[in-house]
Design an enzyme around this catalytic site. Structure first.
Site, short mmCIF file in Angstrom:
data_model
loop_
_atom_site.label_atom_id
_atom_site.label_comp_id
_atom_site.label_asym_id
_atom_site.label_seq_id
_atom_site.Cartn_x
_atom_site.Cartn_y
_atom_site.Cartn_z
N HIS A 67 50.60 45.19 75.94
CA HIS A 67 51.95 44.93 75.43
C HIS A 67 52.45 46.13 74.62
O HIS A 67 53.56 46.63 74.84
CB HIS A 67 51.92 43.68 74.56
CG HIS A 67 53.25 43.24 74.04
ND1 HIS A 67 53.95 42.18 74.56
CD2 HIS A 67 54.02 43.72 73.02
CE1 HIS A 67 55.08 42.02 73.90
NE2 HIS A 67 55.14 42.95 72.95
N GLU A 68 51.62 46.60 73.70
CA GLU A 68 52.06 47.70 72.82
C GLU A 68 52.15 49.02 73.58
O GLU A 68 53.02 49.85 73.30
CB GLU A 68 51.10 47.83 71.64
CG GLU A 68 50.93 46.56 70.82
CD GLU A 68 52.24 45.94 70.40
OE1 GLU A 68 52.34 44.70 70.39
OE2 GLU A 68 53.19 46.68 70.08
N GLU A 92 59.46 47.66 61.60
CA GLU A 92 60.34 46.85 62.44
C GLU A 92 60.53 45.47 61.79
O GLU A 92 59.56 44.84 61.37
CB GLU A 92 59.76 46.67 63.84
CG GLU A 92 60.75 46.04 64.79
CD GLU A 92 60.22 45.93 66.23
OE1 GLU A 92 61.01 46.07 67.17
OE2 GLU A 92 59.00 45.72 66.39
N GLY A 135 51.28 40.45 65.42
CA GLY A 135 50.09 40.68 66.22
C GLY A 135 49.77 42.15 66.29
O GLY A 135 48.62 42.57 66.17
N ALA A 136 50.83 42.96 66.47
CA ALA A 136 50.68 44.40 66.55
C ALA A 136 52.07 45.02 66.47
O ALA A 136 53.08 44.32 66.56
CB ALA A 136 49.99 44.81 67.86
N GLU A 171 61.10 43.78 74.28
CA GLU A 171 60.08 42.74 74.30
C GLU A 171 59.91 42.08 75.66
O GLU A 171 58.82 41.61 75.99
CB GLU A 171 60.38 41.70 73.22
CG GLU A 171 60.46 42.26 71.80
CD GLU A 171 59.20 42.98 71.38
OE1 GLU A 171 58.15 42.81 72.03
OE2 GLU A 171 59.26 43.74 70.39
#
Length: 1020
Positions: A366-367, A199, A330-331, A389
């Site tokens: 979040h992920e 991404e 972050g991930a 997001e």
């Protein structure tokens, strides 16, 4: 009673962070304005399609692929010998595709790959039939648009085809695309792995493909690798075949239809922990740090399954997590294989802090939310990246709160998301949520605070407006309708609308789409102005766009959901009473008595600021002085944050905002203190090093004295809640910065005891404050102890915290020696830093206070050292350091040092950069004599004078304590106070920061802001 602090030499620059880790539709508000109950229109106008909508920006559509063909399926094979650090890889890909318009050209994306051969075949019987060879194809590349064009020997009529390509490439070293990472094993050997980060536009670095999010296809992946390594990908392993004597090919199951940016694979020697269909992969020497990530993953996936009503395993059979040593974000939410930077996944109870654990938990949430919002349903184009997001940012706190009820995670949302978003979104340069982009750079820039924090805040507002049951039903409808496809914003609105039809949730004639368009197509956000008529009870409300630093007339109109409470009916927890402002202004009839306060926007669920007439501000201030808990804690935090920003924008008298903040003397909870930390840090940064600074410290001292006396800063109780730990860190940081003897002595004693072996290791939850302030008065032995502790640690989060703490030293020689280690010099051996840690050393030193800034300046004045600095750390790191020095320049003496450094650096600083540095520094010097500076100074002088009247008479001898040593002076007219937890000391202020990252993609800031060393007593 407050102590009078008389200070001369003070130094600190504070850095606030959160974190971490950036086509437009021309749609208006509504065709015909509906009648909204409870408000009468005062604007005389109707919101239209044109009013306030941001203009469409021109983008270069040549970066987009032509629409003549679309992918169906990729059969991808790669070979890597990363086990011996071989950087070249080879591959083949067979792309089944649909030609939708006759053409002889198949255009795809490619970045840096070299093609070996290519041929095209027809599939007359569809994708399951045998191919019929058409022939070899010619290919050409366009490096500007990153396209590769395969030209067929014949025109391809609409139908199904197979393009087969052989290629080779090199593993990247910049954490992008298909790239190399490494770690150091326990035996000292460096081990290598190959991993991916696609991404937003980097799948094209691993294989030629249709690299746009809306062009979904299925994938079968196979990877040839060393027998000693393991390959993992999005899907479970199907089978393996050993080839040659030391190589193996791993084949994976076929994926669902998905975007190219979600494909992932890792080849490594990592070990795994397993629980059902979930696995966590880590380097072998971090195996014991994966337990919490596995536990949290299982819990979070379960609550999301239940909440969204679409079980994860409906589409994907497994979900892996892996901690990558070198990882830029972050991930990354790759479907079925989530990749993380180590600090965002690994947790070691012996060394990891409560903030570190929170960061791991929120990042996982979040992920995992992305597995639905982004993976199952992807944005049709990057214009709508907020559909990914925004939801992930909301659910990183909401899902975590459901998974761990009672742990207070949701309480972090307002401060870490809503208020942080507003601080960024109040800039004139902000963009709408829907915003087009074409180039890779433009697309990358869309992953900003608008996509994450603003969008999460707006979605949270709509969740409260619609109610949880309707919200869940609407999301299920949206996800079901668009599963395995792309989506645009209007399809989300349709799903939410379907859940509320006929229920009277919104005013008659108003739709979700009409409301949301005003928030997604409009840049910025509104301030709701509230003006009361105390004679009649009526309230006039109006809206305008809020800017952080100015008041600009504008015609923007949002559909604002509002509610309010008043003193006699403080029902802050009820959210079924929303009314709407859809015009510039309206009158509300109320029966609120004139002597009662009124507060709008319960718990700050609405994404807007609120300003009141000065009398209502006075009523609120007085009420909180009488009973600090009479208003909900989240609204107290909102009031602090709003008052501060309203004052900075010129909408509220700064003295009103500061008088309101004086209630903090009685405040006991995390949320308001975190909001106050933002304001106090700004004032500290502006006044440090000026004549007015001592009055500011008197003000802060008055605010924190009582709360500090109630806290234990040198021990952690098992009963301490998450929010209590945040509060302790915030207050203890200010207290040590203010020179509280109790704080400085306790931190110094804890560090000394650990370093000497006479006491236990400092508890991780208080380590950042303890090590930093213990380092202020540390001897060389303690400095060396902490340095060795950092070098011996294999936990990257702990290493970062220790680097920051070492930067707190007040000894310039220690700091300059520390800088030389970042360059790998001065020791005769290789220093075991990662590249980002070398830069972190520089950042820690200039963020540690004025002593660190001066040490850095002296270091860079040496031509030999600056040459090595640039050679090792790059010119960009030098420029960042210079920018930091300029932003921390507050007086003439510091300006002279900056100018001397610019001169000494010569051609390394071009004329434009030099001018920018001087402009930044001069603006700091000018601020104190500007309107805002004079208003602040006037208030602080009055406050200090009032404080002096209530301060006890001073003894002739003043004891100034800094850390464990005591110096006694006898000036002719020394002044001190002895009430409260400390005697008078001089210092500089450091403030705490919020580590975001929640958003998981959000880039990361320093966990603590560090202070200067020199202690002086103002002589009368």
């Amino acid at each position: 009673m407050v102590r009078l602090l008389l200070l001369v030499s003070l130094g600190l620059c504070c850095l606030l962070a959160s974190a971490d880790r950036p086509p437009y539709k021309s749609s208006g508000i509504y065709e015909e304005e509906p009648q909204l109950p409870g408000a009468s229109d005062l604007s005389g106008g109707v919101a239209s399609d044109e009013i306030g909508v941001a203009p469409a920006q021109a983008v270069d559509e040549r970066y987009r692929l032509p629409t003549t063909s679309i992918p169906i399926h990729y059969d991808l094979h790669l070979r890597t010998e990363i086990h011996r650090n071989e950087r070249t890889f080879t591959g083949t890909v067979g792309i089944q595709l649909q030609v939708v318009q006759a053409t002889d050209k198949l255009v795809m994306h490619n970045r840096g790959l070299v093609m070996s051969s290519a041929k095209v075949s027809s599939l007359p019987n569809g994708v399951t039939g045998a191919p019929t060879l058409i022939g070899d194809v010619q290919y050409s590349t366009d490096t500007t648009f990153e396209h590769i064009t395969f030209t067929s020997p014949t025109i391809l009529q609409p139908g199904t085809y197979l393009l087969e390509v052989a290629f080779q490439g090199r593993l990247a070293t910049n954490d992008d695309g298909f790239y190399v990472s490494s770690y150091v094993a326990d035996n000292g050997e460096r081990r290598y792995l190959a991993t991916t980060q696609f991404e937003s536009t980097s799948a094209r670095m691993a294989f030629p493909c249709y690299d746009e999010p809306g062009l979904k296809a299925t994938f079968t992946v196979s990877i040839t690798h060393s027998l000693s390594y393991k390959a993992i990908s999005n899907m479970p392993q199907k089978t393996t075949t050993d080839i040659e004597t030391d190589m193996r090919t791993t084949f994976f199951e076929k994926t669902p239809a998905m975007s190219t940016y979600l494909l992932a694979f890792v080849v490594s020697d990592f070990q795994l922990r397993l629980s059902g269909a979930q696995r966590v992969y880590v380097r072998p020497n971090a195996f014991n740090e994966a337990t919490f990530a596995l536990e949290a993953g299982v819990k979070i996936l379960k609550v999301l399954d239940d909440h969204l009503g679409i079980p994860y395993d409906t589409y994907m059979p497994k979900l892996d997590q892996i901690a990558i040593p070198d990882f830029a974000a972050g991930a990354m939410e790759n479907w079925g294989l989530v990749t993380y930077r180590e600090q965002a996944l690994l947790f070691n109870p012996a060394v990891s802090t409560y903030r570190g654990k929170t960061n791991v938990a929120t990042t996982i949430a979040h992920e995992y939310a992305h597995q639905w919002f982004g993976n199952l349903v992807s944005p049709e184009w990057w214009e709508y990246i907020w559909l990914n997001e925004g939801f992930a940012t909301l659910y990183e706190f909401y899902a975590l709160d459901m998974a761990y009820p009672g742990q207070e995670y949701w309480e972090l949302f307002n401060q870490q998301v809503i208020q942080y978003a507003m601080g960024q979104d109040g800039q004139a340069s902000t963009r709408p949520m829907n915003w087009n982009a074409a180039t890779p750079g433009e697309i990358s820039a869309l992953f900003d605070r608008v996509a994450y924090d603003k969008s999460g805040s707006v979605l949270n507002m709509m969740r409260h407006v619609l109610g949880d049951d309707n919200w869940k039903a609407g999301l299920k409808a949206y996800l079901t309708d668009r599963a395995l496809q792309g989506a645009v914003d209007e399809q989300l609105y349709a799903g939410l609308q379907s859940a509320i039809e006929g229920k009277g949730v919104l005013p008659n004639g108003v739709t979700v789409a009409q409301i949301m368009r005003t928030w997604t197509n409009e840049a910025g956000y509104p301030v709701l102005n509230v003006r009361r008529s105390y004679d009649t009870g009526d309230v006039i409300i109006s809206q305008e766009r809020f800017y952080n630093d100015r008041k600009v007339p504008n015609t923007n109109i949002w559909m604002i959901p509002y509610n309010y409470v008043h003193q006699a009916k403080a029902d802050f927890n009820e959210f079924d009473d929303f009314q709407w402002l859809a015009t510039k202004a309206a009158r509300i009839e109320t029966t609120v008595p004139a002597n009662e306060w009124i507060v709008f926007n319960k718990q700050q669920v609405g994404y807007y600021r609120v300003n009141y007439d000065e009398h209502n501000w006075e009523l609120i201030t007085n009420a909180l002085h009488e009973n600090w808990a009479s208003i909900h804690r989240l609204n107290r935090a909102q009031l602090i944050d709003d008052a501060y920003w309203l004052a900075r924008s010129g909408r509220l008298d700064l003295r009103v905002a500061l008088r309101f903040m004086t209630y903090l003397r009685n405040e006991r909870e995390y949320a308001p203190w975190t909001a106050a930390n933002v304001a106090l840090t700004y004032f500290n940064n502006r006044l440090r090093g000026t004549a007015e600074y001592h009055n500011f410290l008197i003000f802060v001292d008055a605010l924190i004295e009582d709360i500090y006396s109630l806290l234990t800063i040198d021990a952690v109780s098992p009963d301490d809640t998450l929010l209590h730990k945040y509060l302790v860190q915030t207050i203890s940081t200010w207290a040590c910065s203010m020179g509280y003897t109790d704080c400085l002595m306790k931190t110094a004693a804890l560090l000394k005891a650990e370093a000497s072996g006479t006491g236990p290791a400092v508890h991780p939850d208080i380590a950042s404050v303890t090590y930093c302030y213990g380092m202020r008065s540390a001897l060389e032995s303690e400095f060396q102890y902490l340095y060795r502790k950092m070098m011996n640690s294999k936990n990257l989060a702990e290493r970062t915290m220790l680097i920051d703490s070492l930067g707190c030293s007040n000894n310039k020689e220690f700091l300059k020696a520390f800088l030389t280690t970042a360059l790998g010099s001065g020791t005769g051996v290789e220093i075991n830093y990662r590249a980002d840690e070398r830069r972190r050393v520089v950042q820690a030193i200039y963020s540690g206070g004025r002593t660190g800034v001066d040490a850095l300046i002296e270091f860079l004045m040496d031509p030999a050292l600056v040459n090595e600095f640039v050679s090792t750390l790059s010119t960009s790191t030098l420029n960042s350091a210079l920018s930091a020095i300029a932003s921390r320049t507050n007086n003439v003496e510091e300006m002279n040092k900056l100018n001397a450094l610019i001169t000494a650096l010569g051609s390394r600083v071009n004329s434009q950069t030099a001018a920018n540095l001087r402009t930044t520094a001069q603006a700091n010097l000018d601020w104190v004599n500007g309107f805002e500076g004079l208003m602040l100074s006037n208030f602080l002088a009055e406050f200090a004078a009032e404080t002096l009247l209530t301060t006890t008479a001073a003894p002739e001898t003043t004891t100034v304590t800094a850390g464990p040593t005591t110096t006694t002076t006898t000036p002719s007219s020394a002044v001190t106070t002895t009430t409260g937890p400390t005697s008078v000391t001089t210092t500089v202020v450091q403030t705490t920061t919020e580590e975001d990252d929640g958003a998981a993609t959000i880039g990361l800031s320093i966990a603590a802001l560090l202070v200067s060393i020199t202690v002086h007593l103002l002589m009368g």
